[in-house]
Design a protein around this motif. Structure first.
Motif, PDB file in Angstrom:
ATOM      1  N   THR A 258      -4.014   0.602   5.988  1.00 53.59           N
ATOM      2  CA  THR A 258      -5.156   1.721   6.305  1.00 53.59           C
ATOM      3  C   THR A 258      -3.503   2.489   6.543  1.00 53.59           C
ATOM      4  O   THR A 258      -2.372   1.378   7.762  1.00 53.59           O
ATOM      5  CB  THR A 258      -6.106   1.114   6.849  1.00 53.59           C
ATOM      6  OG1 THR A 258      -5.073   0.640   8.335  1.00 53.59           O
ATOM      7  CG2 THR A 258      -6.952   0.274   6.650  1.00 53.59           C
ATOM      8  N   LEU A 259      -3.600   3.583   7.713  1.00 51.01           N
ATOM      9  CA  LEU A 259      -2.454   4.777   7.949  1.00 51.01           C
ATOM     10  C   LEU A 259      -3.840   5.047   8.723  1.00 51.01           C
ATOM     11  O   LEU A 259      -4.387   5.970   8.055  1.00 51.01           O
ATOM     12  CB  LEU A 259      -2.005   4.944   6.724  1.00 51.01           C
ATOM     13  CG  LEU A 259      -0.874   4.424   6.184  1.00 51.01           C
ATOM     14  CD1 LEU A 259       0.203   5.377   4.913  1.00 51.01           C
ATOM     15  CD2 LEU A 259       0.638   4.086   7.301  1.00 51.01           C
ATOM     16  N   SER A 260      -3.188   5.607  10.142  1.00 47.70           N
ATOM     17  CA  SER A 260      -3.618   6.126  10.884  1.00 47.70           C
ATOM     18  C   SER A 260      -2.771   7.680  11.234  1.00 47.70           C
ATOM     19  O   SER A 260      -3.318   8.009  12.245  1.00 47.70           O
ATOM     20  CB  SER A 260      -3.894   5.459  12.165  1.00 47.70           C
ATOM     21  OG  SER A 260      -3.449   4.516  12.646  1.00 47.70           O
ATOM     22  N   ALA A 261      -0.851   7.025  11.807  1.00 52.60           N
ATOM     23  CA  ALA A 261      -0.832   8.072  11.793  1.00 52.60           C
ATOM     24  C   ALA A 261       0.593   8.372  11.249  1.00 52.60           C
ATOM     25  O   ALA A 261       1.028   7.179  10.647  1.00 52.60           O
ATOM     26  CB  ALA A 261      -0.710   8.010  13.568  1.00 52.60           C
ATOM     27  N   ILE A 262       1.467  10.292  11.530  1.00 44.73           N
ATOM     28  CA  ILE A 262       2.725   9.124  11.428  1.00 44.73           C
ATOM     29  C   ILE A 262       3.068  10.099  12.266  1.00 44.73           C
ATOM     30  O   ILE A 262       2.786  11.699  12.651  1.00 44.73           O
ATOM     31  CB  ILE A 262       2.567  10.056   9.715  1.00 44.73           C
ATOM     32  CG1 ILE A 262       3.897  10.735   8.716  1.00 44.73           C
ATOM     33  CG2 ILE A 262       2.341  11.658   9.805  1.00 44.73           C
ATOM     34  CD1 ILE A 262       4.421  11.097   8.038  1.00 44.73           C
TER      35      ILE A 262
ATOM     36  N   THR B 149      -2.453  -1.156   9.845  1.00 38.65           N
ATOM     37  CA  THR B 149      -2.777  -1.768   9.399  1.00 38.65           C
ATOM     38  C   THR B 149      -2.541  -2.833   7.990  1.00 38.65           C
ATOM     39  O   THR B 149      -2.847  -2.031   6.851  1.00 38.65           O
ATOM     40  CB  THR B 149      -4.082  -2.488  10.012  1.00 38.65           C
ATOM     41  OG1 THR B 149      -5.190  -1.531   8.600  1.00 38.65           O
ATOM     42  CG2 THR B 149      -4.764  -1.993  10.802  1.00 38.65           C
ATOM     43  N   GLY B 150      -2.387  -4.046   8.008  1.00 35.43           N
ATOM     44  CA  GLY B 150      -1.956  -3.943   6.830  1.00 35.43           C
ATOM     45  C   GLY B 150      -0.800  -3.921   5.916  1.00 35.43           C
ATOM     46  O   GLY B 150      -0.847  -3.733   4.675  1.00 35.43           O
TER      47      GLY B 150
ATOM     48  N   THR C  21       0.436  -1.578  -0.561  1.00 35.97           N
ATOM     49  CA  THR C  21       0.792  -3.030  -0.908  1.00 35.97           C
ATOM     50  C   THR C  21       0.081  -4.130  -2.469  1.00 35.97           C
ATOM     51  O   THR C  21      -0.348  -3.094  -2.812  1.00 35.97           O
ATOM     52  CB  THR C  21       0.091  -3.985   0.305  1.00 35.97           C
ATOM     53  OG1 THR C  21      -1.326  -3.883   0.747  1.00 35.97           O
ATOM     54  CG2 THR C  21       0.509  -3.318   1.766  1.00 35.97           C
ATOM     55  N   VAL C  22       0.594  -5.133  -1.694  1.00 33.35           N
ATOM     56  CA  VAL C  22      -0.221  -6.188  -3.036  1.00 33.35           C
ATOM     57  C   VAL C  22      -1.852  -6.040  -2.966  1.00 33.35           C
ATOM     58  O   VAL C  22      -2.724  -6.119  -3.416  1.00 33.35           O
ATOM     59  CB  VAL C  22      -0.021  -7.266  -2.905  1.00 33.35           C
ATOM     60  CG1 VAL C  22       1.175  -7.545  -3.846  1.00 33.35           C
ATOM     61  CG2 VAL C  22      -0.242  -8.183  -1.954  1.00 33.35           C
ATOM     62  N   GLY C  23      -2.188  -5.521  -1.235  1.00 36.07           N
ATOM     63  CA  GLY C  23      -3.638  -5.090  -1.223  1.00 36.07           C
ATOM     64  C   GLY C  23      -4.513  -3.541  -2.036  1.00 36.07           C
ATOM     65  O   GLY C  23      -5.593  -3.789  -1.707  1.00 36.07           O
ATOM     66  N   GLY C  24      -3.657  -3.150  -2.555  1.00 39.25           N
ATOM     67  CA  GLY C  24      -3.579  -1.747  -2.556  1.00 39.25           C
ATOM     68  C   GLY C  24      -3.259  -0.841  -2.085  1.00 39.25           C
ATOM     69  O   GLY C  24      -1.877  -0.927  -1.506  1.00 39.25           O
ATOM     70  N   THR C  25      -3.877   0.448  -2.148  1.00 38.64           N
ATOM     71  CA  THR C  25      -2.832   1.838  -1.792  1.00 38.64           C
ATOM     72  C   THR C  25      -3.663   2.205   0.425  1.00 38.64           C
ATOM     73  O   THR C  25      -4.915   2.608   0.060  1.00 38.64           O
ATOM     74  CB  THR C  25      -2.591   2.811  -2.818  1.00 38.64           C
ATOM     75  OG1 THR C  25      -2.283   2.212  -3.353  1.00 38.64           O
ATOM     76  CG2 THR C  25      -1.897   4.156  -1.973  1.00 38.64           C
ATOM     77  N   SER C  26      -3.173   2.621   1.031  1.00 37.05           N
ATOM     78  CA  SER C  26      -3.893   3.458   1.540  1.00 37.05           C
ATOM     79  C   SER C  26      -4.238   4.748   1.525  1.00 37.05           C
ATOM     80  O   SER C  26      -4.261   5.446   0.780  1.00 37.05           O
ATOM     81  CB  SER C  26      -3.306   3.232   3.473  1.00 37.05           C
ATOM     82  OG  SER C  26      -1.617   4.126   2.628  1.00 37.05           O
ATOM     83  N   GLY C  27      -4.967   4.761   2.502  1.00 33.98           N
ATOM     84  CA  GLY C  27      -5.785   6.240   2.912  1.00 33.98           C
ATOM     85  C   GLY C  27      -4.609   7.048   3.233  1.00 33.98           C
ATOM     86  O   GLY C  27      -3.819   6.897   3.742  1.00 33.98           O
TER      87      GLY C  27
END
Length: 334
Positions: free
Chosen positions: A87-91, A109-110, A152-158
């Motif tokens: 997940t991405l929450s900020a840039i 996270t992740g 990541t291997v877990g997928g792509t973030s929002g």
């Protein structure tokens, strides 16, 4: 018949959503009746050879034991880890020039094991995974607002959004000249000036500046010499330049004639240097009418005044000159 032996699962991590293919390596796989990921059955599997099985991973979480069952029994276990979707929450910062090159910090996270960071459809110029919650990335060139994601291997973030800004543009500086001592207030006109972070005269920062609007800045010129390029820097980069000229202070060497009547009207030739931009001539505190003939010559009309000496000076865009004495002579008594 011996039970199956499982030696590895490749890859041994994948997204929590499952549906990704893996290869199970080992032996005694012929006649396999089940492939399990923890308590969940593989969505599908194919026994390719007695030593390999291709399976489709079911959804899951955490780390689970993978097993293979045949009529001869149950295999040993090999671990498989479900990676959480990042997940991405900020840039920060969330804006930069269209030319790219902005270093940004992504928070989320992740993020461990990130394999890609993209700005829109363009990969980041570079990136470093600092921790499971932070990535430092360098923005590529781009335009407009773009979605930034991490994979990541877990997928792509929002997404979080990054805004590409055009560099500011300068059209003029007024006045375009001033004294070498600095201190001249100038008005810079252009576009995209909101958010300006620096105004420079050559390599020297402006003494101060105020952003009046997206099209205007008022700045105070620092001390300098010669002709310099004035630029403005903002989140979108550095502008083109406009030219500002530093002028030396004028100097007076002679007055001719150096004396005259107390009444007004005598023409006096002032000789010196740096007289081109003269905008005032004073006899003492009294202003005089004048004409600039050249950079070295001006002709002034002496104003009326009492008998005796009076100091004459000129003021130009480069400052005020030294003073020379002009002698007013009283008319003879009758």
């Amino acid at each position: 018949m011996a039970p199956p032996v499982l030696t590895s699962v490749v890859p041994n991590t994948g997204p929590a959503a499952g549906t990704n293919p893996v290869t199970l390596n080992g032996s005694q796989f012929t006649g396999a009746t089940a492939v399990m990921f923890g308590s969940a059955a593989a969505l599908s599997y194919t026994v390719n050879t007695p030593s390999t099985i291709t399976a489709t991973v079911p959804p899951g979480t955490g780390t689970v034991n993978v097993t293979v069952r045949t009529p001869a029994g149950l295999s040993n276990t090999v671990a498989y880890t479900y990676a959480p979707t990042p997940t991405l929450s900020a840039i920060a910062p969330n804006q930069g020039p269209t030319s790219g090159g902005t270093s940004v910090v992504l928070t989320g996270t992740g993020l461990t094991g990130t394999t890609a960071v993209t700005f829109g459809s363009t990969p980041a110029t570079s990136y470093t995974v600092n921790s499971a919650t932070q990535i430092t990335a360098v923005a590529p060139a781009g335009t407009g607002a773009v979605a930034v994601t991490a994979t990541t291997v877990g997928g792509t973030s929002g997404p979080v959004f990054f805004y590409y800004l055009n560099a500011p543009s300068l059209l003029s500086v007024s006045p375009a000249q001033g004294p070498a001592t600095g201190g001249t207030s100038v008005v810079l006109t252009g576009t995209g000036l909101t958010g300006t972070t620096a105004v420079t005269f050559g390599s020297t920062p402006a003494t101060s500046y105020t952003v009046n609007s997206a099209t205007q800045i008022t700045a105070v010129a620092p001390a300098g010499t010669g002709t310099v390029a004035v630029t403005v820097t903002g989140p979108g980069g550095t502008s083109n330049s406009v030219t500002y000229a530093y002028l030396a202070a004028p100097a007076l060497t002679t007055l001719s004639p150096a004396q005259g009547p107390t009444g007004a009207g005598a023409a006096v030739t002032l000789t010196g240097t740096g007289l081109t931009t003269t905008f005032a001539v004073h006899f003492g505190a009294a202003p005089a009418a004048f004409t600039v003939v050249s950079d070295t010559t001006a002709i002034a009309i002496a104003p009326a005044g009492p008998a005796g000496p009076v100091l004459v000076s000129v003021t130009t865009s480069g400052g005020t000159s030294n003073s020379l004495a002009y002698q007013r002579v009283a008319p003879p008594a009758i």
